[in-house]
Design a protein around this motif. Sequence first.
Motif, PDB file in Angstrom:
ATOM      1  N   UNK A   1      -0.726  -1.679  -7.320  1.00 58.03           N
ATOM      2  CA  UNK A   1      -1.946  -0.887  -7.465  1.00 58.03           C
ATOM      3  C   UNK A   1      -3.199  -1.751  -7.509  1.00 58.03           C
ATOM      4  N   UNK A   2      -3.117  -2.904  -8.152  1.00 55.21           N
ATOM      5  CA  UNK A   2      -4.326  -3.719  -8.304  1.00 55.21           C
ATOM      6  C   UNK A   2      -4.650  -4.537  -7.061  1.00 55.21           C
ATOM      7  N   UNK A   3      -3.834  -4.362  -6.018  1.00 62.63           N
ATOM      8  CA  UNK A   3      -4.119  -5.083  -4.772  1.00 62.63           C
ATOM      9  C   UNK A   3      -4.924  -4.248  -3.783  1.00 62.63           C
ATOM     10  N   UNK A   4      -5.097  -2.943  -4.062  1.00 65.80           N
ATOM     11  CA  UNK A   4      -5.763  -2.070  -3.084  1.00 65.80           C
ATOM     12  C   UNK A   4      -6.558  -0.988  -3.809  1.00 65.80           C
TER      13      UNK A   4
ATOM     14  N   UNK B   1      -6.007   7.006  -4.477  1.00 58.16           N
ATOM     15  CA  UNK B   1      -4.971   7.917  -3.978  1.00 58.16           C
ATOM     16  C   UNK B   1      -3.895   8.159  -5.031  1.00 58.16           C
ATOM     17  N   UNK B   2      -3.609   7.146  -5.850  1.00 57.47           N
ATOM     18  CA  UNK B   2      -2.597   7.287  -6.903  1.00 57.47           C
ATOM     19  C   UNK B   2      -2.972   8.368  -7.897  1.00 57.47           C
TER      20      UNK B   2
ATOM     21  N   UNK C   1       0.821  -1.227   0.000  1.00 58.21           N
ATOM     22  CA  UNK C   1       0.000   0.000   0.000  1.00 58.21           C
ATOM     23  C   UNK C   1       0.851   1.271   0.000  1.00 58.21           C
ATOM     24  N   UNK C   2       1.458   1.515  -1.136  1.00 60.93           N
ATOM     25  CA  UNK C   2       2.316   2.696  -1.252  1.00 60.93           C
ATOM     26  C   UNK C   2       1.526   4.000  -1.137  1.00 60.93           C
ATOM     27  N   UNK C   3       0.281   3.996  -1.643  1.00 63.64           N
ATOM     28  CA  UNK C   3      -0.431   5.247  -1.902  1.00 63.64           C
ATOM     29  C   UNK C   3      -1.460   5.615  -0.838  1.00 63.64           C
ATOM     30  N   UNK C   4      -2.057   4.633  -0.200  1.00 65.44           N
ATOM     31  CA  UNK C   4      -3.119   4.966   0.743  1.00 65.44           C
ATOM     32  C   UNK C   4      -2.596   5.182   2.157  1.00 65.44           C
TER      33      UNK C   4
ATOM     34  N   UNK D   1       6.779  -2.245 -13.086  1.00 73.20           N
ATOM     35  CA  UNK D   1       6.106  -3.532 -12.987  1.00 73.20           C
ATOM     36  C   UNK D   1       5.612  -3.782 -11.556  1.00 73.20           C
ATOM     37  N   UNK D   2       6.497  -3.459 -10.577  1.00 65.88           N
ATOM     38  CA  UNK D   2       6.120  -3.665  -9.178  1.00 65.88           C
ATOM     39  C   UNK D   2       4.964  -2.742  -8.789  1.00 65.88           C
TER      40      UNK D   2
END
Length: 784
Positions: free
Chosen positions: A80-83, A89-90, A43-46, A74-75
Amino acid sequence: MTTTLSELQASLRQLRANRTNESVGRRFYTNGFVYFVEGGAKCWWCHHETLEAATEMLQLFSIQKTAHTEKFKQTMAEQLITCEKCLVAYYAAKNVLYKRYCEVYDPRNVELVFQSIRVWDSQRILLQFSRSLLPSSPEGRIAVIDALAGAENLLFLPEVEKATCSFIDRCVERGVRLDIGSVLLPGNITLCFATNQRVRDWARRALRRTSKGSHIRLDSVQLVFTDLFKQLAASISTRGRFQLLPNNASTSSEVSKFPFATDGLWHGLREVFARLPKSCVQDLVDTFDDLVIVTCQALLDASGPEFFDVLHVFSRVISHYDPLNIWPKIEQAIGLTSIAFVKRIFRQAEVRQTFFDCGVARGDLGEESLALCSRQLRPVRDWITPFIGSLQLPSDSAAIVTILEELLLNIRTDNRVPPASAALAVHTAIAIVTHCLKLPPAKNTSNNGLFILVGFLNQNMDIFIDIAQGQSILSESELLITGTERLIDLMIREDLSWSLKAVSEISDQAQNFRNNPEFLINDGSSTYGDAPVLVHFPALWTAIMQNPKNTILFKKALYGVSYLLLFDPLPQSLTACLPSNWRNVYQEFEKLRSDIKVLLKGLLETLAASLENVDLEMRNELEKDILSSYLRLLVSPAKSIYPEVLRVLRVSLVDISDDDLGDERSSSTPVDLTDSERDLACLELYERHKENFVSCMTSLVHDCKILVSYSRPAYSCCSNVALFARSSLSIFAYSNSSKSSELLAQLFYGFCGLLGSILKDNADNSVAPGSDRSIYMTVVPIVF
């Protein structure tokens, strides 16, 4: 090699402080790669702790491809598609970064960088759709959310738009429930105007499931509406005159590739506006200058169901415009005034059919029929309050009067209007009047001091009185009886407030004119202006005192009249100093008070007779509810009604015969209460009502204090309050209970406050008419 979160944040701070230092930049991007890619961050973005660093890492899209940059992309795509929250937020973070970079770098170079990010977004979204072979697959759902989370995806990426609409269409066709959650996404708004009917219906259903007023980025909304509004401007009869272009440069200059539908635009806009936060609607109104004009013209052009769609949008739009500008702007653009607008609306076939022909049986005023009518009327009622808010009041009040006249015109002239429709038309009129009564004085009072709807109300007072008194066919509606009772109560209270303020002003000015006769010219007039209006609704005051058949209305009437009669008339020596126009107004007011006293006397006589056959418990309950009003009448200067008030109280309390009242009471000349009458009344009232009686007495002392403080003649009131206070204090003084001591202290404290107000007041209302004896010198010996 590992990087901690604190090290990542420290390198980000160094980067922002040293943008031109290449080694600082390399250190940040290395730390970012290690933390996000090799460290397996979730969860980089939220998450607030990593959001800014992840946003800054998007800079990697501007450099040449390397194994590291491709691995990062790629990572990030996998993350992104996991949350779902990260997706939303992205896109928000990407937009913030775009604006920030445009302030620092050449916007043309920034556009190239973000174009490459957009292409990358398109590729990964399409990849997700290609993996979703079945409509029910989770990959397809997340791809839809991804496509809708960014406003630009559907607007500027045709492949993404086609893939998204195709997937949604397959889901709808096969009956698969596609739930995208309760967050309002920009793409959801866009799809409400899709050419594919199934996709459009799905988008509007999804929109209704979102949280009302949920947060959405203003720039995304503006981006969606820029091209939509062009379609709306082209659909009205004055096409070409109004462009509906944004008045700022914050929107993209790129032309949208989304195929907006040409039908159902206003219905879609109605659905969207119902869900948009107020801040977004305000932003749209501020950005698109001609929106109100285009919407108003569309309303005049519309017919059928579309009319109600446009009307709803219009009501939302005008509620966000400055009242000083909106109708002058509309009149200048299409020659339509606010009054003409109201008449056009009520002449509309859809409005007349909905308002005055609800399709229910004649005479049916049951709850089900009224509920049906209410649902049908809602589309043509909801615009009224925003419309009133759009007017420049009080100068534009004629438009409100026009609405009210249109509502009641058919009721008076057309007996074919179903009673249920008539009831709800009157109910709507009551709501409008109530709304206006509660407006600030600067808006609901005209320049001559009159309530802006006073003319309409005085002309149509019989409608409301008859309903409340049960003398109208509409009285069968409990909804309407309750509504008229509340309206009459509000009108009594507001008129009473206006009257008391006006009496204060006249009292002050009379003393001013007496002390400064040079203000008056030879003919007795004055350059001061017109006298303040003392009573706005004279017909109301006389109507509510004539044989009321409604107990609630009787209580409200007695409440208002007890205050209206509480203060003394201004001494004739003082009113003689008024200008002739002021003096005439005041004399008319005193005549009205005199007429009300006569009506009240008859009303109390009727009440006393009717109470003889009422059981004791019910009499006491009625008396308890209006005890304060009875006490105000007994301390007022209206001596002629004392016998009737005493009779009402004694019938319900001690049942004393006429002979016990003495010869004085049988005289035609009004006289004060005797000490024994006063003592006996206080004793019996206290025994019946205990703390409630003390509370009423304390409230009465406070009322008297207000009269003195605001220059209203109060000699009789203060003297009588002192006598009643003495009688009440005597009761408590001879009681040994601690509760009586507490009540005595409560009343005595309030009375001392009254004495303080009297001492502060040096005006003529502190002096007994015809003497130099002040209230203070009168009331102090009585109590002390």
